[in-house]
Design a protein around this motif. Structure first.
Motif, PDB file in Angstrom:
ATOM      1  N   LEU A  71      -9.580  25.655  34.108  1.00 27.66           N
ATOM      2  CA  LEU A  71      -8.699  24.855  33.259  1.00 27.66           C
ATOM      3  C   LEU A  71      -7.264  25.056  33.745  1.00 27.66           C
ATOM      4  O   LEU A  71      -6.999  25.963  34.536  1.00 27.66           O
ATOM      5  N   PRO A  72      -6.312  24.249  33.268  1.00 28.44           N
ATOM      6  CA  PRO A  72      -4.935  24.378  33.768  1.00 28.44           C
ATOM      7  C   PRO A  72      -4.349  25.792  33.669  1.00 28.44           C
ATOM      8  O   PRO A  72      -3.653  26.229  34.570  1.00 28.44           O
ATOM      9  N   ASN A  73      -4.637  26.502  32.573  1.00 28.78           N
ATOM     10  CA  ASN A  73      -4.034  27.827  32.395  1.00 28.78           C
ATOM     11  C   ASN A  73      -5.050  28.925  32.133  1.00 28.78           C
ATOM     12  O   ASN A  73      -4.687  29.998  31.647  1.00 28.78           O
ATOM     13  N   LYS A  74      -6.317  28.657  32.426  1.00 29.00           N
ATOM     14  CA  LYS A  74      -7.341  29.635  32.076  1.00 29.00           C
ATOM     15  C   LYS A  74      -8.600  29.399  32.901  1.00 29.00           C
ATOM     16  O   LYS A  74      -8.883  28.279  33.296  1.00 29.00           O
ATOM     17  N   ILE A  75      -9.332  30.465  33.129  1.00 30.11           N
ATOM     18  CA  ILE A  75     -10.647  30.379  33.760  1.00 30.11           C
ATOM     19  C   ILE A  75     -11.679  30.795  32.721  1.00 30.11           C
ATOM     20  O   ILE A  75     -11.522  31.846  32.089  1.00 30.11           O
ATOM     21  N   LEU A  76     -12.708  29.986  32.549  1.00 29.25           N
ATOM     22  CA  LEU A  76     -13.782  30.306  31.618  1.00 29.25           C
ATOM     23  C   LEU A  76     -15.023  30.708  32.403  1.00 29.25           C
ATOM     24  O   LEU A  76     -15.337  30.094  33.426  1.00 29.25           O
ATOM     25  N   PHE A  77     -15.707  31.716  31.923  1.00 27.70           N
ATOM     26  CA  PHE A  77     -16.988  32.128  32.478  1.00 27.70           C
ATOM     27  C   PHE A  77     -18.033  31.832  31.413  1.00 27.70           C
ATOM     28  O   PHE A  77     -17.899  32.299  30.276  1.00 27.70           O
ATOM     29  N   ILE A  78     -19.057  31.061  31.759  1.00 27.06           N
ATOM     30  CA  ILE A  78     -20.062  30.675  30.777  1.00 27.06           C
ATOM     31  C   ILE A  78     -21.452  31.069  31.263  1.00 27.06           C
ATOM     32  O   ILE A  78     -21.845  30.724  32.376  1.00 27.06           O
ATOM     33  N   GLU A  79     -22.140  31.790  30.403  1.00 27.85           N
ATOM     34  CA  GLU A  79     -23.558  32.079  30.612  1.00 27.85           C
ATOM     35  C   GLU A  79     -24.317  31.092  29.740  1.00 27.85           C
ATOM     36  O   GLU A  79     -24.200  31.122  28.518  1.00 27.85           O
ATOM     37  N   MET A  80     -25.053  30.171  30.355  1.00 21.19           N
ATOM     38  CA  MET A  80     -25.777  29.149  29.606  1.00 21.19           C
ATOM     39  C   MET A  80     -27.124  29.675  29.119  1.00 21.19           C
ATOM     40  O   MET A  80     -27.800  30.418  29.826  1.00 21.19           O
ATOM     41  N   LYS A  81     -27.480  29.257  27.910  1.00 20.39           N
ATOM     42  CA  LYS A  81     -28.786  29.553  27.315  1.00 20.39           C
ATOM     43  C   LYS A  81     -29.289  28.296  26.629  1.00 20.39           C
ATOM     44  O   LYS A  81     -28.536  27.347  26.400  1.00 20.39           O
ATOM     45  N   ARG A  82     -30.563  28.298  26.267  1.00 15.93           N
ATOM     46  CA  ARG A  82     -31.135  27.176  25.520  1.00 15.93           C
ATOM     47  C   ARG A  82     -30.471  27.078  24.158  1.00 15.93           C
ATOM     48  O   ARG A  82     -29.993  28.070  23.607  1.00 15.93           O
ATOM     49  N   ASP A  99     -19.024  41.356  28.703  1.00 20.95           N
ATOM     50  CA  ASP A  99     -18.127  42.369  28.144  1.00 20.95           C
ATOM     51  C   ASP A  99     -17.040  42.743  29.145  1.00 20.95           C
ATOM     52  O   ASP A  99     -15.862  42.830  28.792  1.00 20.95           O
ATOM     53  N   PHE A 100     -17.426  42.962  30.404  1.00 19.65           N
ATOM     54  CA  PHE A 100     -16.453  43.318  31.440  1.00 19.65           C
ATOM     55  C   PHE A 100     -15.401  42.229  31.605  1.00 19.65           C
ATOM     56  O   PHE A 100     -14.200  42.505  31.667  1.00 19.65           O
ATOM     57  N   LEU A 101     -15.849  40.974  31.677  1.00 16.05           N
ATOM     58  CA  LEU A 101     -14.914  39.867  31.886  1.00 16.05           C
ATOM     59  C   LEU A 101     -13.978  39.692  30.697  1.00 16.05           C
ATOM     60  O   LEU A 101     -12.809  39.334  30.865  1.00 16.05           O
ATOM     61  N   ASP A 102     -14.464  39.949  29.481  1.00 22.00           N
ATOM     62  CA  ASP A 102     -13.592  39.871  28.307  1.00 22.00           C
ATOM     63  C   ASP A 102     -12.538  40.981  28.328  1.00 22.00           C
ATOM     64  O   ASP A 102     -11.367  40.733  28.036  1.00 22.00           O
ATOM     65  N   ILE A 103     -12.926  42.189  28.678  1.00 24.82           N
ATOM     66  CA  ILE A 103     -11.968  43.306  28.757  1.00 24.82           C
ATOM     67  C   ILE A 103     -10.975  43.036  29.878  1.00 24.82           C
ATOM     68  O   ILE A 103      -9.768  43.221  29.714  1.00 24.82           O
TER      69      ILE A 103
END
Length: 131
Positions: A71-82, A99-103
């Protein structure tokens, strides 16, 4: 009395609950329409032991989130599930990465965030919240 047509077994048998990969494809289609840059981290593989060792040596890690969204000012990491949480399980390695990426994000003044998203709809909402 339980109506079989309303049970999880029936919904699965009739394929009324999309698979994780179908949810991810729907989400990626939305990202493309919105012209949002993204990449799939292809960690899942059915491969020989030799090739899996090579991938590990090249830097792949079990549990790393499925997608990175830029995104313009942020990177999102998404783990997809059903979309139905009863059909999805977050592995130990996936939880550790989230947890690591959030910290890590907190230490970098919230330039990124990570989340497990259950279905394309939840992933789309997560992106919209962070635009």
């Amino acid at each position: 009395m339980i109506n079989y047509n309303q049970t999880l077994s029936c919904l699965k048998a009739k394929k009324l609950i999309p698979l994780e990969e179908q949810e991810q494809m729907n989400f990626v289609s939305w990202l493309r329409v919105q012209k949002i840059k993204h990449i799939h981290i292809a960690n899942e593989r059915i491969a020989s032991v030799v090739y899996k060792k090579k991938l590990k040596a090249l830097g792949t890690y079990a549990g790393f989130p499925d997608l990175m969204i830029f995104l313009p000012n942020k990177i999102l990491f998404i783990e997809m599930k059903r979309s139905d949480k009863r059909l999805s399980r977050v592995s130990k390695e996936q939880k550790e990465w989230i947890d690591f990426l959030d910290i890590w994000s907190e230490n970098l003044y919230s330039v990124s965030t990570a989340k497990v998203c259950y279905g394309a709809s939840e992933a789309i909402e997560f992106v919209k919240e962070n635009l």
